[in-house]
Design a protein around this motif. Structure first.
Motif, short mmCIF file in Angstrom:
data_model
loop_
_atom_site.label_atom_id
_atom_site.label_comp_id
_atom_site.label_asym_id
_atom_site.label_seq_id
_atom_site.Cartn_x
_atom_site.Cartn_y
_atom_site.Cartn_z
N ALA A 119 -20.08 37.87 69.78
CA ALA A 119 -19.14 38.99 69.83
C ALA A 119 -17.77 38.59 69.29
O ALA A 119 -17.08 39.38 68.64
CB ALA A 119 -19.03 39.50 71.27
N SER A 120 -17.38 37.35 69.54
CA SER A 120 -16.05 36.89 69.12
C SER A 120 -15.93 36.94 67.59
O SER A 120 -14.95 37.47 67.03
CB SER A 120 -15.83 35.48 69.66
N LEU A 121 -16.93 36.42 66.89
CA LEU A 121 -16.88 36.41 65.42
C LEU A 121 -17.06 37.83 64.86
O LEU A 121 -16.39 38.22 63.90
CB LEU A 121 -17.94 35.46 64.88
N ARG A 122 -17.94 38.59 65.51
CA ARG A 122 -18.15 39.97 65.05
C ARG A 122 -16.84 40.76 65.15
O ARG A 122 -16.46 41.48 64.23
CB ARG A 122 -19.22 40.63 65.94
N ASP A 123 -16.09 40.60 66.25
CA ASP A 123 -14.85 41.35 66.43
C ASP A 123 -13.79 40.95 65.41
O ASP A 123 -12.98 41.76 64.97
CB ASP A 123 -14.30 41.15 67.85
N LEU A 124 -13.83 39.68 65.05
CA LEU A 124 -12.87 39.22 64.04
C LEU A 124 -13.16 39.89 62.69
O LEU A 124 -12.26 40.40 62.02
CB LEU A 124 -13.01 37.70 63.92
N PHE A 125 -14.42 39.91 62.30
CA PHE A 125 -14.78 40.55 61.03
C PHE A 125 -14.52 42.05 61.08
O PHE A 125 -14.20 42.66 60.05
CB PHE A 125 -16.26 40.26 60.69
N ALA A 126 -14.66 42.65 62.26
CA ALA A 126 -14.41 44.09 62.39
C ALA A 126 -12.92 44.39 62.54
O ALA A 126 -12.54 45.54 62.76
CB ALA A 126 -15.18 44.64 63.59
N ARG A 127 -12.07 43.36 62.43
CA ARG A 127 -10.62 43.47 62.55
C ARG A 127 -10.20 44.02 63.92
O ARG A 127 -9.16 44.66 64.04
CB ARG A 127 -10.04 44.30 61.40
N ARG A 128 -11.02 43.76 64.95
CA ARG A 128 -10.63 44.17 66.30
C ARG A 128 -9.89 43.05 67.04
O ARG A 128 -9.37 43.25 68.12
CB ARG A 128 -11.88 44.56 67.12
N SER A 129 -9.90 41.84 66.47
CA SER A 129 -9.16 40.73 67.09
C SER A 129 -8.56 39.88 65.98
O SER A 129 -8.88 40.05 64.81
CB SER A 129 -10.10 39.90 67.97
N GLU A 130 -7.69 38.95 66.38
CA GLU A 130 -7.05 38.07 65.39
C GLU A 130 -7.55 36.65 65.58
O GLU A 130 -7.88 36.25 66.71
CB GLU A 130 -5.54 38.09 65.58
N GLY A 131 -7.56 35.89 64.50
CA GLY A 131 -7.99 34.49 64.61
C GLY A 131 -8.48 34.01 63.26
O GLY A 131 -8.20 34.64 62.23
N PHE A 132 -9.20 32.91 63.27
CA PHE A 132 -9.68 32.32 62.02
C PHE A 132 -11.21 32.29 62.00
O PHE A 132 -11.83 31.97 63.01
CB PHE A 132 -9.14 30.89 61.87
N ALA A 133 -11.76 32.67 60.85
CA ALA A 133 -13.22 32.63 60.70
C ALA A 133 -13.61 31.64 59.60
O ALA A 133 -14.52 30.82 59.79
CB ALA A 133 -13.74 34.02 60.35
N TYR A 134 -12.89 31.73 58.48
CA TYR A 134 -13.25 30.96 57.29
C TYR A 134 -11.95 30.70 56.52
O TYR A 134 -11.13 31.61 56.37
CB TYR A 134 -14.23 31.79 56.46
N SER A 135 -11.73 29.49 56.07
CA SER A 135 -10.40 29.12 55.56
C SER A 135 -10.02 29.79 54.23
O SER A 135 -8.87 29.71 53.82
CB SER A 135 -10.27 27.60 55.42
N ARG A 136 -10.96 30.50 53.59
CA ARG A 136 -10.54 31.21 52.37
C ARG A 136 -9.52 32.29 52.71
O ARG A 136 -8.63 32.59 51.94
CB ARG A 136 -11.76 31.81 51.65
N SER A 137 -9.64 32.89 53.90
CA SER A 137 -8.68 33.96 54.23
C SER A 137 -7.65 33.55 55.30
O SER A 137 -6.80 34.35 55.66
CB SER A 137 -9.42 35.22 54.66
N GLY A 138 -7.67 32.32 55.77
CA GLY A 138 -6.64 31.91 56.72
C GLY A 138 -6.96 30.57 57.36
O GLY A 138 -8.13 30.25 57.61
N ASN A 139 -5.91 29.79 57.62
CA ASN A 139 -6.06 28.43 58.16
C ASN A 139 -4.83 28.16 59.04
O ASN A 139 -3.73 28.59 58.69
CB ASN A 139 -6.12 27.46 56.96
N PRO A 140 -5.00 27.47 60.17
CA PRO A 140 -3.85 27.29 61.07
C PRO A 140 -2.67 26.54 60.44
O PRO A 140 -1.51 26.86 60.74
CB PRO A 140 -4.44 26.48 62.24
N THR A 141 -2.91 25.56 59.59
CA THR A 141 -1.79 24.85 58.95
C THR A 141 -1.05 25.80 58.01
O THR A 141 0.19 25.87 57.99
CB THR A 141 -2.29 23.63 58.12
N THR A 142 -1.82 26.53 57.24
CA THR A 142 -1.25 27.47 56.29
C THR A 142 -0.47 28.56 57.04
O THR A 142 0.58 29.02 56.59
CB THR A 142 -2.39 28.07 55.44
N ARG A 143 -0.99 28.93 58.21
CA ARG A 143 -0.32 29.96 59.01
C ARG A 143 1.08 29.51 59.45
O ARG A 143 2.01 30.30 59.49
CB ARG A 143 -1.19 30.31 60.24
#
Ligand SMILES: Cc1ncc(COP(=O)(O)O)c(C=O)c1O
Length: 434
Positions: free
Chosen positions: A35-59
């Motif tokens: 559910a956690s990963l599904r919600d991220l892809f559905a833009r219902r939560s914030e976080g990191f899934a795959y570094s092509r679209s976001g990374n904690p250092t880059t953030r």
């Protein structure tokens, strides 16, 4: 400025209390459950899934540059060129019109002329010192106005308050490439800019090690003011299942959420985490470096202006420059280390000048700790037409200088050798002509 440059976006509260942002060398992020990963892809939560679209250092870098520019958010990308491309695609593709300054980095002019034209984006190129021409260039279809706060290579400054006031009358957002200024010298958002782009490769990095680009939303642009014009942001997006403009209600950038979800992810113009960390280290000393470099550049510009081998020096401190008032009003800490000189004797004199230097390197970067020279007409601006080169002040005898952190007198001693070599070419040409 100095405090935000050290601290914004990071506090040592990660699990090991690392004082500097660690490099998160990971492609993906595990999730506690489906559910956690599904919600991220559905833009219902914030976080990191795959570094092509976001990374904690880059953030951390994104939050730091947003703080330094006084913006609401930022997106980091692989290069300055990617930053300009994605900012303009998000605003003006497909088929929109851009009003752009005639004095831009050559690669940006080429991007407008060729690759963005492939996406149906058209551009009208205007001298940003001609406010009447600037105003006349806007059409019903204009989606962005683009200027450099300090132009590469001639260091011409723009009256951004005046240019923005005109653009905003047409409800057009202003995109400012502030690579040469960096937030240490100038914050475009304080003068009306809606979006700021940086080639972080230059002063933000500061040591010539790393390519990076940044896009900042200053918080002025609100597509909900003209919903039909910005329907890609103001209507539900079929692919992502959200209306990006809704982000503004939470104080976030709908424009950058859209740019990241669509263009950064699809084009894959991601900034590697290790590169983000290099830029973060560079920013820690930005203020100190850029002030010294700007002062040394003004001193060298003055000495070059006094030398008869130099036909013109393109620096705001040179008497007679139309932007002297803008420099005095908006750039109290200087105008960067980049400026240009014109040598009589064309490419031959410019080549002799460059080849006689030993401390200055012949290289097409700027904003390095090392001092650099290049001949724009045959390098950075070589794919432009003669008319385009003339419009941005690049002639056959133009040499661009990027002052580094070396000792001022050592730099001048080396330039003096270059001037002697240029004089030899000029004298031989004069004898030949006689
Ligand atoms: C003003 C300006 N903008 C953008 C760029 C492109 O940046 P990058 O080389 O990081 O792609 C440059 C590169 O020289 C530049 O000088």
């Amino acid at each position: 400025m100095s405090t935000a440059g050290i601290h914004a976006g990071w506090s040592d509260t990660d699990c090991h209390r690392s004082m500097t942002p660690p490099i998160y060398a990971t492609s993906a992020y595990s999730h506690p459950d489906h559910a956690s990963l599904r919600d991220l892809f559905a833009r219902r939560s914030e976080g990191f899934a795959y570094s092509r679209s976001g990374n904690p250092t880059t953030r951390v870098l994104e939050e730091r540059i947003a703080a330094l520019e006084g913006g609401i958010d930022a997106v980091a990308v692989a290069s300055g060129q990617a930053a300009t491309t994605i900012a303009l695609c998000a605003l003006a593709a497909p088929g929109g019109h851009v009003v752009a300054s005639s004095r831009l980095y050559g690669g940006t002019t080429e991007l407008l002329d060729d690759t963005l034209a492939d996406f149906g984006v058209t551009a009208t190129i205007v001298d940003p010192w001609d406010l009447e021409a600037w105003e006349a260039a806007f059409t019903e279809n204009t989606r962005a106005a683009l200027v450099e706060s300090i132009a590469n290579p001639g260091a011409q400054l723009v009256d951004l308050d005046a240019l923005s006031e005109i653009a905003h009358r047409f409800d057009v957002p202003v995109v400012v490439d502030s690579t040469l200024a960096s937030p240490a010298l100038y914050r475009p958002g304080d003068h009306g800019a809606d979006v700021v782009v940086h080639s972080a490769t230059k002063y933000l990095c500061g040591h010539g090690t790393t390519l990076a680009g940044l896009i900042v939303d200053t918080g002025r642009f609100d597509p909900r003011r003209c919903p039909e014009r910005w329907e890609r942001l103001t209507t539900p997006n079929r692919r992502f299942g959200v209306t990006f403009a809704d982000e503004y209600a939470q104080g976030r950038s709908g424009l950058l959420a859209f740019a990241r979800a669509k263009y950064v992810t699809d084009f894959g113009t991601t900034l590697p985490a290790a590169s983000a960390q290099q830029i973060l280290v560079g920013i820690e000393t930005l203020d100190l470096r850029v002030r010294k470099i700007s002062a040394d550049a003004a001193a060298l510009a003055g000495r070059l202006h006094a030398d008869p081998a130099v036909a013109a020096v393109h620096h705001p401190s040179i008497p007679g420059r139309p932007d002297a008032q803008i420099a005095a009003r908006d750039f109290p800490h200087g105008t960067s280390g980049v400026f240009a000189i014109d040598l009589d004797g064309g490419e031959e004199a410019a080549a002799a000048f460059c080849d006689a230097l030993s401390l200055w390197s012949i290289a097409v970067n700027i904003g390095d700790a090392r001092s650099l020279v290049c001949h724009p007409a045959t390098t950075t601006h070589c794919h432009l037409s003669d008319a385009q080169r003339e419009a941005c002040g690049v002639g056959a005898g133009t040499v661009r200088l990027s002052v580094g952190l070396e000792d001022l007198d050592d730099l001048w001693a080396d330039l003096s050798r270059g001037l002697q070599a240029a004089r030899t070419v000029q004298e031989a040409a004069a004898v030949g002509a006689a």
